[in-house]
Design an enzyme around this catalytic site. Structure first.
Site, PDB file in Angstrom:
ATOM      1  N   GLU A   1      41.760  45.054  93.934  1.00 53.97           N
ATOM      2  CA  GLU A   1      40.979  43.851  93.933  1.00 53.97           C
ATOM      3  C   GLU A   1      41.823  42.913  95.054  1.00 53.97           C
ATOM      4  OE1 GLU A   1      41.810  45.079  90.881  1.00 53.97           O
ATOM      5  OE2 GLU A   1      39.602  45.260  89.960  1.00 53.97           O
TER       6      GLU A   1
ATOM      7  N   HIS B   1      39.533  40.360  78.824  1.00 54.53           N
ATOM      8  CA  HIS B   1      38.246  40.793  79.287  1.00 54.53           C
ATOM      9  C   HIS B   1      37.251  39.752  78.957  1.00 54.53           C
ATOM     10  CE1 HIS B   1      40.360  44.501  79.917  1.00 54.53           C
ATOM     11  NE2 HIS B   1      39.480  44.731  80.684  1.00 54.53           N
TER      12      HIS B   1
END
Lengths: 323, 426
Positions: free
Chosen positions: B160, B229
């Site tokens: 990322e 998450h």
């Protein structure tokens, strides 16, 4: 903009590969940086000022090797690459001083300068940011098939950053046209700074260790790596062994390197080329001294203009945030 | 005794799935452990195994059909020597799903926006994890690899930080990257480039270099995934000058705003919500229309109190407003749609009529969107207020895993109703 072309080194000057042009180009970068160091000491430059004195052969050699249009991107130690790309030294000096005529209109500073019209994409203050942004410039060239190759310059410590390894993953996977030039200015502790050319080995990315104090070696290695990428073979790592004569930045003189200043070692790239020029009879010592005097005058002109220059208007504070 | 094979749940929040294909036929002898069929949801594909050996008597669901979790999909006779008449299953699945009359899911709206903008502009490309061959973790990019090819639908390695940086370089070079984060929770790895490189370069370059990128993906609460998450990052991005930040609720807004974001010359953080992807809304009146970034919408009109939210919070707000309507209280619901620039004019115009305001968000309260709106109302519209502004936010805690604690940590309709009653002094 008040910049006059007479202050500019001119891009052609940095593209010509003959010995005299190369000498002028490298000497120009050195005199510019020396003057910047003085300006910092005088308080005309704020914050940081990361000088690249000693590393001139890399910026000039890679500019000579590259094709017009090949994008360059570098770290905060980037004025050599920026000036070699043809940026107006008056605008660069004005930016160092935080003036309205600066390359970033006084809003960037010594480490944030960009000249996209000259294919120079910064000037990045976060260590190794240019590795992944440069990989994106290469991605764009591959996407368009425009035949350009990106040259991304990193310091030796940036090669330790995770995003450099992450960038190699993508550059290898998509065979991106990019040359990563690691300017290894060899900190004295020697820690973990050997064999940076091999950092791509796990990705099967070829690497080469180059004498970064020799302009011809830089240019030749650069040409090979650029040709390799342009032929579609993907990335290369060039580890340029070089010397930085000054500290990490003028705000931090780098005593950890075993002394604030050390004498220029024998293979100074400019002294080396100068000796070759005189020996070959291409110019006399006196002629080269005149060249030096001209360059000093041009740099002084830029520095004095920057010192006199006006600060940005207060209304500039809230512009250039969004388009 | 006939055994029914039931539609399995592939995730805790899954309510239904599609039967993709049968791998066995009626009358076929099967062993326990044999794969009977492939089923899929928007998130995953799974094989259904036989739990017992026997003969597959009857297939109850045809390929392509959508089935509720727990509904029977096949009947197995475990004693093969005595093939019996197949008994029809319980009729739950037989109730035909109401035909979706031109309704549009947020997922389909986003996919349409991506495809239309890619057809319009060759410089638009998609890059993210599992967006190509796998069709996208949430199926937003389904079919796009097939239409646009691997050059423009790029499966990225799990890097990322560097692929955010790569997108900045590609944008510097004039392309229009649309970057998908599988979850915005992974964006912390990339925050450096979003903030330091994408958001600041226009300013640092004195206007010389802009950075048109869309960073998009699901943000905020997801069911039973724990603390790493399920975070809502809305306030983090809304804090940063040089970014635009969008968080739509309806499908039409998702489509129109994503199209506008892709055409915007600035970096845009486009915050979606996993639990809205499957929700259906009225399609946009003009399917090609852009929705202007920076303009809020009145989702429901009212004169008694103003309820401000964005993304999935709007669903809570609308439910709370409906409850209070039963008590004769008319609540105005503002869907911010964009978090930066923030349409305070719309909020203040409403508060000028109602004098009362509650802000609803899933994120943490300190330094949140509600905190910002509350402060701005105090600074810019203090004299209009007839009650203190109230915030309804996620609880000030990492998201817990246990179902009961998770529900306690997230704002519920009852919390919104209670806050409205408090500002209305009911």
């Amino acid at each position: 903009m008040a910049m006059q072309p007479h202050g500019g080194a001119g891009r052609a000057e940095f593209l010509a590969c003959d010995p005299l042009s190369s000498f002028r180009a490298m000497l120009f970068l050195r005199r510019f940086e020396e003057r910047a160091g003085q300006m910092f000491a005088m308080g005309l430059i704020g914050g940081f000022c990361h000088l690249s004195i000693g590393q001139e052969a890399i910026a000039v050699g890679m500019r000579q090797a590259a094709h017009p249009g090949d994008p360059f991107i570098a770290s905060y130690r980037m004025r050599g690459h920026l000036l070699a790309s043809g940026a107006d030294p008056r605008a660069v000096m004005a930016e160092l001083a935080g003036r309205r005529d600066g390359l970033s209109r006084g809003k960037g500073g010594s480490i944030h300068m960009f000249a996209p019209e000259l294919d120079f994409f910064g000037g990045h203050g976060i260590v190794a940011a240019q590795a992944s942004i440069g990989t994106g410039l290469a991605f764009a060239s591959a996407y368009r098939g425009d035949g350009k190759v990106c040259v991304a310059f990193l310091g030796d410590a940036a090669a330790d950053q995770g995003q450099f390894a992450e960038s190699l993953v993508m550059a290898q996977r998509w065979a991106l046209p990019i040359v990563y030039v690691i300017e290894n200015n060899q900190p004295r502790d020697g820690w973990n700074r050997l064999a940076l050319a091999d950092r791509g080995a796990a990705f099967r990315i070829p690497g080469e260790e180059i004498d970064g104090m020799c302009l011809a070696s830089v240019r030749d290695a650069g040409t090979r790596a650029l040709d390799w990428a342009r032929a579609g073979h993907g990335p290369t790592i060039l580890e340029m062994r070089t010397e930085r004569y000054r500290g990490h930045s003028e705000a931090e003189p780098g005593k950890y390197r075993g002394g604030e200043k050390k004498a220029a070692p024998a293979p100074d790239p400019i002294a080396r080329l100068r000796a070759e020029i005189v020996e070959a009879g291409l110019a006399s010592d006196a002629e080269l001294r005149r060249v030096d005097a001209e360059i000093r005058a041009r740099v002084a002109d830029a520095a004095e203009a920057a010192a006199r220059g006006a600060e940005p208007a207060a209304a500039e504070l809230m512009t250039d945030i969004l388009l | 005794m006939i055994t029914h094979v039931l539609m399995p749940a592939l995730s805790p929040q899954m309510k239904s799935g599609t039967l993709v294909r049968w791998l066995v036929e009626e009358g076929e002898a099967i062993e326990a452990g044999d794969i009977l069929a492939d089923v899929e949801t928007d998130k995953a594909t799974m094989e259904v195994e036989a739990a017992v050996s026997g003969v597959l008597l009857r297939i109850l669901v045809s390929e392509g059909e959508n089935v509720a979790v727990g509904a029977p999909i096949a009947a197995i006779e475990p004693t093969p020597e005595r093939p019996a008449q197949v008994r029809a299953p319980e009729p739950a699945r037989r109730q035909p799903e109401p035909a979706p009359v031109a309704r549009l899911t947020v997922r389909e709206a986003l996919r349409q926006a991506l495809a239309e903008e890619m057809r319009r502009d060759d410089s638009v490309f998609l890059l993210g994890e599992e967006i190509g061959a796998y069709q996208g973790t949430f199926r937003i990019t389904q079919g796009l690899l097939e239409e646009f090819g691997p050059k423009r639908v790029v499966d990225a390695p799990i890097v990322e930080h560097a692929f955010a940086g790569l997108s900045v370089g590609a944008a510097f070079a004039g392309l229009r990257p649309v970057i998908e984060f599988m979850s915005f929770n992974f964006v912390l790895q990339a925050l450096d480039h979003i903030v330091n490189s994408a958001a600041k370069t226009l300013y640092m370059s004195g206007g010389a270099l802009n950075c048109p990128i869309v960073f998009r993906g699901p943000n905020g609460a997801s069911a039973r995934v724990g603390a790493q998450h399920a975070q809502d990052f809305s306030a983090w991005f809304a804090h940063v000058p040089g970014l635009k930040v969008v968080a739509p609720y309806t499908a039409a807004d998702a489509k129109g705003l994503l199209k506008a974001a892709i055409r915007d010359p600035n970096p845009v953080v486009f915050l979606e919500h996993e639990r809205l992807y499957g929700e259906s809304f009225d399609p946009p009146a003009d399917p090609e229309a852009l929705v202007e970034i920076g303009v809020a919408a009145i989702a429901r009109s009212g004169e008694d109190a103003t309820l401000v939210s964005f993304s999935r919070g709007v669903a809570l707000a609308l439910q709370a407003a409906e409850q209070l309507a039963g008590q004769g209280v008319a609540v105005e619901v503002i869907d911010l749609r964009t978090l930066r620039p923030l349409d305070m004019a719309c909020v203040i115009e409403s508060v000028a009529r109602t004098g009362r305001c509650v802000v609803v968000e899933e994120g943490w309260p300190q330094g949140g969107i509600g905190a910002e709106i509350s402060a701005r109302l105090m600074e810019e519209a203090f004299d209009l207020l007839r009650a203190p502004v109230r915030r309804v936010a996620g609880r000030d805690v990492p998201a817990p895993y246990a179902a009961n604690l998770e529900a306690l940590a997230r704002p519920q309709v009852g919390d919104v109703v209670a806050a409205l009653e408090s500002v209305l002094y009911l």
